[in-house]
Design a protein around this motif. Structure first.
Motif, PDB file in Angstrom:
ATOM      1  N   THR A 109       0.774  -1.145   0.049  1.00  0.00           N
ATOM      2  CA  THR A 109       0.109   0.063  -0.169  1.00  0.00           C
ATOM      3  C   THR A 109       0.842   1.138  -0.026  1.00  0.00           C
ATOM      4  OG1 THR A 109      -1.886  -1.185   1.425  1.00  0.00           O
ATOM      5  CG2 THR A 109      -1.878   1.064   0.953  1.00  0.00           C
ATOM      6  N   ASN A 110       0.382   2.095  -0.755  1.00  0.00           N
ATOM      7  CA  ASN A 110       1.402   3.361  -0.981  1.00  0.00           C
ATOM      8  C   ASN A 110       0.735   4.325   0.417  1.00  0.00           C
ATOM      9  OD1 ASN A 110       2.283   6.231  -1.518  1.00  0.00           O
ATOM     10  ND2 ASN A 110       1.770   5.945  -3.504  1.00  0.00           N
ATOM     11  N   PRO A 111       1.429   4.682   1.167  1.00  0.00           N
ATOM     12  CA  PRO A 111       1.244   5.333   2.247  1.00  0.00           C
ATOM     13  C   PRO A 111       0.662   6.611   2.144  1.00  0.00           C
ATOM     14  CG  PRO A 111       3.688   5.134   2.210  1.00  0.00           C
ATOM     15  CD  PRO A 111       2.985   4.307   1.360  1.00  0.00           C
ATOM     16  N   GLU A 112       1.044   7.223   1.002  1.00  0.00           N
ATOM     17  CA  GLU A 112       0.621   8.794   0.715  1.00  0.00           C
ATOM     18  C   GLU A 112      -0.835   8.573   0.082  1.00  0.00           C
ATOM     19  OE1 GLU A 112       3.516  10.627  -1.823  1.00  0.00           O
ATOM     20  OE2 GLU A 112       5.151  10.530  -0.216  1.00  0.00           O
ATOM     21  N   THR A 113      -1.147   7.701  -0.820  1.00  0.00           N
ATOM     22  CA  THR A 113      -2.476   7.744  -1.566  1.00  0.00           C
ATOM     23  C   THR A 113      -3.361   6.460  -1.023  1.00  0.00           C
ATOM     24  OG1 THR A 113      -1.302   6.297  -3.178  1.00  0.00           O
ATOM     25  CG2 THR A 113      -1.393   8.477  -3.606  1.00  0.00           C
ATOM     26  N   GLY A 114      -2.685   5.771  -0.307  1.00  0.00           N
ATOM     27  CA  GLY A 114      -3.546   4.549   0.249  1.00  0.00           C
ATOM     28  C   GLY A 114      -4.064   3.633  -0.810  1.00  0.00           C
ATOM     29  N   LYS A 115      -3.749   3.762  -1.925  1.00  0.00           N
ATOM     30  CA  LYS A 115      -3.805   2.698  -2.986  1.00  0.00           C
ATOM     31  C   LYS A 115      -2.756   1.462  -2.813  1.00  0.00           C
ATOM     32  CE  LYS A 115      -5.679   6.102  -6.528  1.00  0.00           C
ATOM     33  NZ  LYS A 115      -5.528   6.442  -7.892  1.00  0.00           N
ATOM     34  N   SER A 116      -3.326   0.402  -3.418  1.00  0.00           N
ATOM     35  CA  SER A 116      -2.737  -0.947  -3.210  1.00  0.00           C
ATOM     36  C   SER A 116      -2.224  -1.127  -4.584  1.00  0.00           C
ATOM     37  CB  SER A 116      -3.433  -2.161  -2.754  1.00  0.00           C
ATOM     38  OG  SER A 116      -4.579  -2.353  -3.510  1.00  0.00           O
ATOM     39  N   TYR A 117      -0.981  -1.702  -4.500  1.00  0.00           N
ATOM     40  CA  TYR A 117      -0.406  -2.311  -5.867  1.00  0.00           C
ATOM     41  C   TYR A 117       0.385  -3.465  -5.548  1.00  0.00           C
ATOM     42  CZ  TYR A 117       3.990  -0.446  -3.822  1.00  0.00           C
ATOM     43  OH  TYR A 117       4.917   0.021  -2.961  1.00  0.00           O
ATOM     44  N   TYR A 118       0.605  -4.283  -6.702  1.00  0.00           N
ATOM     45  CA  TYR A 118       1.593  -5.779  -6.664  1.00  0.00           C
ATOM     46  C   TYR A 118       2.929  -5.484  -6.379  1.00  0.00           C
ATOM     47  CZ  TYR A 118      -2.901  -8.193  -7.429  1.00  0.00           C
ATOM     48  OH  TYR A 118      -4.124  -8.680  -7.333  1.00  0.00           O
ATOM     49  N   THR A 119       3.481  -5.953  -5.414  1.00  0.00           N
ATOM     50  CA  THR A 119       4.764  -5.653  -5.126  1.00  0.00           C
ATOM     51  C   THR A 119       5.918  -6.242  -6.279  1.00  0.00           C
ATOM     52  OG1 THR A 119       4.222  -5.548  -2.784  1.00  0.00           O
ATOM     53  CG2 THR A 119       6.436  -5.790  -3.368  1.00  0.00           C
ATOM     54  N   HIS A 120       5.520  -7.478  -6.381  1.00  0.00           N
ATOM     55  CA  HIS A 120       6.276  -8.265  -7.476  1.00  0.00           C
ATOM     56  C   HIS A 120       5.685  -8.513  -8.491  1.00  0.00           C
ATOM     57  CE1 HIS A 120       9.132  -8.770  -4.079  1.00  0.00           C
ATOM     58  NE2 HIS A 120       8.138  -9.066  -3.389  1.00  0.00           N
ATOM     59  N   TYR A 121       5.255  -7.378  -9.607  1.00  0.00           N
ATOM     60  CA  TYR A 121       4.415  -7.656 -10.486  1.00  0.00           C
ATOM     61  C   TYR A 121       4.755  -8.709 -11.591  1.00  0.00           C
ATOM     62  CZ  TYR A 121       2.046  -6.438 -14.952  1.00  0.00           C
ATOM     63  OH  TYR A 121       1.258  -6.222 -15.916  1.00  0.00           O
ATOM     64  N   LYS A 122       6.227  -8.857 -11.765  1.00  0.00           N
ATOM     65  CA  LYS A 122       6.587  -9.612 -13.006  1.00  0.00           C
ATOM     66  C   LYS A 122       6.334 -11.499 -12.256  1.00  0.00           C
ATOM     67  CE  LYS A 122       9.926  -6.895 -15.012  1.00  0.00           C
ATOM     68  NZ  LYS A 122      11.201  -6.791 -15.640  1.00  0.00           N
ATOM     69  N   VAL A 123       6.568 -11.502 -11.141  1.00  0.00           N
ATOM     70  CA  VAL A 123       6.089 -12.790 -10.413  1.00  0.00           C
ATOM     71  C   VAL A 123       4.927 -13.242 -10.860  1.00  0.00           C
ATOM     72  CG1 VAL A 123       6.370 -14.464  -8.395  1.00  0.00           C
ATOM     73  CG2 VAL A 123       8.240 -12.830  -8.879  1.00  0.00           C
ATOM     74  N   ARG A 124       3.987 -12.168 -10.359  1.00  0.00           N
ATOM     75  CA  ARG A 124       2.462 -12.210 -10.724  1.00  0.00           C
ATOM     76  C   ARG A 124       2.175 -12.521 -11.978  1.00  0.00           C
ATOM     77  NH1 ARG A 124      -2.227  -9.216 -11.767  1.00  0.00           N
ATOM     78  NH2 ARG A 124      -4.028 -10.102 -10.232  1.00  0.00           N
ATOM     79  N   ALA A 125       2.695 -11.874 -12.962  1.00  0.00           N
ATOM     80  CA  ALA A 125       2.371 -12.192 -14.294  1.00  0.00           C
ATOM     81  C   ALA A 125       2.995 -13.235 -14.851  1.00  0.00           C
ATOM     82  CB  ALA A 125       3.208 -10.819 -15.324  1.00  0.00           C
ATOM     83  N   ALA A 126       4.223 -13.877 -14.469  1.00  0.00           N
ATOM     84  CA  ALA A 126       4.416 -15.231 -14.741  1.00  0.00           C
ATOM     85  C   ALA A 126       3.523 -16.370 -14.098  1.00  0.00           C
ATOM     86  CB  ALA A 126       5.720 -15.349 -14.298  1.00  0.00           C
ATOM     87  N   TYR A 127       3.095 -16.203 -13.033  1.00  0.00           N
ATOM     88  CA  TYR A 127       2.103 -17.044 -12.391  1.00  0.00           C
ATOM     89  C   TYR A 127       0.852 -17.237 -13.241  1.00  0.00           C
ATOM     90  CZ  TYR A 127      -1.348 -19.062  -9.296  1.00  0.00           C
ATOM     91  OH  TYR A 127      -2.383 -19.996  -8.839  1.00  0.00           O
ATOM     92  N   ARG A 128       0.378 -15.947 -13.483  1.00  0.00           N
ATOM     93  CA  ARG A 128      -0.831 -16.013 -14.302  1.00  0.00           C
ATOM     94  C   ARG A 128      -0.681 -16.375 -15.731  1.00  0.00           C
ATOM     95  NH1 ARG A 128      -4.515 -10.717 -13.918  1.00  0.00           N
ATOM     96  NH2 ARG A 128      -5.381 -12.170 -15.570  1.00  0.00           N
ATOM     97  N   SER A 129       0.462 -16.325 -16.407  1.00  0.00           N
ATOM     98  CA  SER A 129       0.762 -16.930 -17.788  1.00  0.00           C
ATOM     99  C   SER A 129       0.556 -18.305 -17.480  1.00  0.00           C
ATOM    100  CB  SER A 129       1.978 -16.351 -18.141  1.00  0.00           C
ATOM    101  OG  SER A 129       2.359 -16.947 -19.522  1.00  0.00           O
ATOM    102  N   LEU A 130       1.488 -18.968 -16.755  1.00  0.00           N
ATOM    103  CA  LEU A 130       1.522 -20.494 -16.218  1.00  0.00           C
ATOM    104  C   LEU A 130      -0.130 -20.905 -15.972  1.00  0.00           C
ATOM    105  CD1 LEU A 130       4.776 -20.818 -14.250  1.00  0.00           C
ATOM    106  CD2 LEU A 130       4.280 -21.562 -16.609  1.00  0.00           C
ATOM    107  N   ARG A 131      -0.881 -20.425 -15.343  1.00  0.00           N
ATOM    108  CA  ARG A 131      -2.199 -20.846 -14.552  1.00  0.00           C
ATOM    109  C   ARG A 131      -2.975 -20.730 -16.128  1.00  0.00           C
ATOM    110  NH1 ARG A 131      -5.099 -17.444 -10.538  1.00  0.00           N
ATOM    111  NH2 ARG A 131      -5.433 -16.017 -12.510  1.00  0.00           N
ATOM    112  N   ALA A 132      -2.887 -19.907 -16.942  1.00  0.00           N
ATOM    113  CA  ALA A 132      -3.677 -19.669 -18.299  1.00  0.00           C
ATOM    114  C   ALA A 132      -3.378 -20.666 -19.417  1.00  0.00           C
ATOM    115  CB  ALA A 132      -3.593 -18.214 -18.948  1.00  0.00           C
TER     116      ALA A 132
END
Length: 60
Positions: free
Chosen positions: A4-27
């Motif tokens: 979570t970004n402390p200034e804006t409060g918005k959340s984001y994925y910390t390890h985007y490339k790992v998540r993208a690789a996982y989604r690619s394998l799953r798909a």
């Protein structure tokens, strides 16, 4: 993992490339072991025959 970004409060994925690789394998899991599934059929593992033999007369 989300951070979570402390200034804006918005959340984001910390390890985007790992998540993208996982989604690619799953798909694409159904297509990963296609050659093993159809072992009795001769499936070429490269397109080398297209590059070297079939279309060579067309390359002028």
């Amino acid at each position: 993992m989300k951070s979570t970004n402390p200034e804006t409060g918005k959340s984001y994925y910390t390890h985007y490339k790992v998540r993208a690789a996982y989604r690619s394998l799953r798909a694409n899991l159904l297509f990963l072991f296609t050659r093993k599934k159809y072992n009795n059929i001769q499936i070429p593992n490269t397109t080398n025959t297209l590059d070297g033999g079939t279309f060579s007369p067309l390359k002028i």
